[in-house]
Design a protein around this motif. Structure first.
Motif, PDB file in Angstrom:
ATOM      1  N   THR A  37      -0.853  -0.384  -7.691  1.00  0.00           N
ATOM      2  CA  THR A  37      -0.107   0.649  -8.413  1.00  0.00           C
ATOM      3  C   THR A  37      -0.741   0.954  -9.760  1.00  0.00           C
ATOM      4  OG1 THR A  37       2.082   0.597  -7.394  1.00  0.00           O
ATOM      5  CG2 THR A  37       2.018   0.921  -9.769  1.00  0.00           C
ATOM      6  N   ALA A  96       0.840  -1.199   0.000  1.00  0.00           N
ATOM      7  CA  ALA A  96       0.000   0.000   0.000  1.00  0.00           C
ATOM      8  C   ALA A  96       0.876   1.251   0.000  1.00  0.00           C
ATOM      9  CB  ALA A  96      -0.937  -0.005   1.206  1.00  0.00           C
ATOM     10  N   ALA A  97       1.948   1.209   0.771  1.00  0.00           N
ATOM     11  CA  ALA A  97       2.890   2.337   0.788  1.00  0.00           C
ATOM     12  C   ALA A  97       3.552   2.495  -0.577  1.00  0.00           C
ATOM     13  CB  ALA A  97       3.944   2.124   1.871  1.00  0.00           C
ATOM     14  N   THR A  98       3.865   1.384  -1.213  1.00  0.00           N
ATOM     15  CA  THR A  98       4.435   1.439  -2.562  1.00  0.00           C
ATOM     16  C   THR A  98       3.471   2.109  -3.535  1.00  0.00           C
ATOM     17  OG1 THR A  98       5.759  -0.568  -2.210  1.00  0.00           O
ATOM     18  CG2 THR A  98       5.270   0.037  -4.488  1.00  0.00           C
ATOM     19  N   ALA A  99       2.187   1.751  -3.452  1.00  0.00           N
ATOM     20  CA  ALA A  99       1.200   2.356  -4.341  1.00  0.00           C
ATOM     21  C   ALA A  99       1.093   3.858  -4.103  1.00  0.00           C
ATOM     22  CB  ALA A  99      -0.162   1.682  -4.158  1.00  0.00           C
ATOM     23  N   ALA A 100       1.242   4.283  -2.849  1.00  0.00           N
ATOM     24  CA  ALA A 100       1.221   5.716  -2.553  1.00  0.00           C
ATOM     25  C   ALA A 100       2.381   6.425  -3.252  1.00  0.00           C
ATOM     26  CB  ALA A 100       1.286   5.942  -1.044  1.00  0.00           C
ATOM     27  N   VAL A 101       3.565   5.818  -3.205  1.00  0.00           N
ATOM     28  CA  VAL A 101       4.717   6.386  -3.899  1.00  0.00           C
ATOM     29  C   VAL A 101       4.478   6.393  -5.410  1.00  0.00           C
ATOM     30  CG1 VAL A 101       7.168   6.101  -4.418  1.00  0.00           C
ATOM     31  CG2 VAL A 101       6.343   5.782  -2.084  1.00  0.00           C
ATOM     32  N   SER A 102       3.855   5.348  -5.914  1.00  0.00           N
ATOM     33  CA  SER A 102       3.575   5.285  -7.353  1.00  0.00           C
ATOM     34  C   SER A 102       2.682   6.436  -7.785  1.00  0.00           C
ATOM     35  CB  SER A 102       2.919   3.953  -7.704  1.00  0.00           C
ATOM     36  OG  SER A 102       3.798   2.868  -7.463  1.00  0.00           O
ATOM     37  N   ALA A 103       1.664   6.755  -6.986  1.00  0.00           N
ATOM     38  CA  ALA A 103       0.789   7.881  -7.312  1.00  0.00           C
ATOM     39  C   ALA A 103       1.561   9.194  -7.304  1.00  0.00           C
ATOM     40  CB  ALA A 103      -0.375   7.932  -6.330  1.00  0.00           C
ATOM     41  N   LEU A 104       2.421   9.364  -6.291  1.00  0.00           N
ATOM     42  CA  LEU A 104       3.226  10.585  -6.205  1.00  0.00           C
ATOM     43  C   LEU A 104       4.193  10.695  -7.385  1.00  0.00           C
ATOM     44  CD1 LEU A 104       4.021  10.461  -2.386  1.00  0.00           C
ATOM     45  CD2 LEU A 104       2.558  12.140  -3.529  1.00  0.00           C
ATOM     46  N   ALA A 125      -3.384   3.236  -9.015  1.00  0.00           N
ATOM     47  CA  ALA A 125      -2.860   4.534  -8.564  1.00  0.00           C
ATOM     48  C   ALA A 125      -2.434   5.401  -9.743  1.00  0.00           C
ATOM     49  CB  ALA A 125      -1.686   4.320  -7.611  1.00  0.00           C
TER      50      ALA A 125
END
Length: 296
Positions: A272, A247-255, A275
């Motif tokens: 991702t 989930a944290a990885t997907a947040a970075v992917s969106a950013l 995202a």
């Protein structure tokens, strides 16, 4: 430089209208994230096809772990791991990149149908790599690298991590282009987690716009990495296992997508893929004429 500049089409590869998703297939027994799960060729090919079904645009196949302290495999073993998986995925219509520091592996993977070479050393680990990639006319990912992750190389010392990474990447790109790789086929990668601590990684993510000033498509590879575990754990707590960082990885992917990255490299694709598509939709909603008259 605009965010769209980071998503210029990469010569020799399909152009996407959004940040692309690169799914990871590790054909290794010792990856920090999923070592041993897809070590068999059949399982690895199936996993790659599953990632495509979940929304991956291309699959990155690697046969050698680059985690801190990992022992390098010999050339024959890396070839045995990688080339049949590349061949199997290509036969099923997949777009495949090869994750390797060896020119011989890159050469044989390209011959088997891979279309991109992703070298974490940026061509520094093997002097034949740049000539091989140049001769094949393949796109090439140049990652920021200060050596294999052992001893003092595990943690890098920086006075200004963004400026130093940009400068060192620029010098490496210049060398790769001087070696014959076409500039329009070069991708840059800040090398999150490579000779960097968690603070360095976060600072680089906060300044992706400065990496885009290099004028090349940007690949962000944050998936399941140590700095995400540190962020999730907070001060003094043990970080969650790698597979609990998706989930944290997907947040970075969106950013990263919002910042203009060309692609993100991830182990778990579905979140991702969602995202980056949401990020693209929001970007599109900013376009002139998308806001109805009278909205306040």
């Amino acid at each position: 430089m605009s965010k769209q500049t980071g998503r210029l089409p990469l010569a020799g590869l399909t152009a996407w209208d959004r940040c692309a998703v690169m799914g990871v297939v590790n054909v290794t027994p010792d990856s920090f994230s999923d070592g041993g799960r897809f070590f068999d060729t059949t399982d690895a090919v199936k996993h790659g096809l599953d990632l495509i079904a979940q929304g991956a645009d291309l699959i990155d196949v690697g046969g050698e772990s680059t985690r801190p302290g990992a022992t390098r495999v010999d050339e024959d073993e890396e070839l045995r791991r990688v080339v049949p998986v590349v061949r199997g995925l290509v036969a099923e219509g997949a777009t495949v990149s090869v994750d390797t520091m060896r020119a011989s592996v890159a050469e044989q993977a390209l011959a088997a149908g891979a279309v991109l070479v992703n070298d974490v050393s940026g061509g520094l680990a093997d002097p034949r790599m740049v000539p091989v990639v140049a001769g094949a006319g393949a796109p090439f990912v140049v990652m920021h690298w200060r050596g294999l992750l052992a001893g003092d190389a595990i943690r890098g010392a920086y006075e200004d991590v963004v400026a130093e990474v940009v400068d060192e990447l620029r010098a490496r790109v210049d060398a790769v282009v001087a070696g014959g790789v076409a500039p329009e086929r070069v991708v840059v990668d800040p090398g999150l987690g490579f000779s960097k601590d968690s603070e360095h990684d976060l600072i680089l993510l906060a300044h992706l716009d400065e990496l885009l000033t290099l004028g090349h498509p940007l690949l962000v590879a944050a998936s399941r990495k140590r700095f995400l575990g540190r962020v999730l754990a907070g001060d003094g707590a043990a970080p969650p296992p790698a597979r609990e960082r998706d989930a944290a990885t997907a947040a970075v992917s969106a950013l990263a997508a919002e910042a203009g990255a060309w692609a993100v490299r991830v182990h778990e694709v579905r979140a991702t893929a969602d995202a980056v598509r949401v990020a693209r939709a929001v970007e599109g909603a900013r376009a002139p004429g998308r806001r109805p008259e009278g909205s306040g």
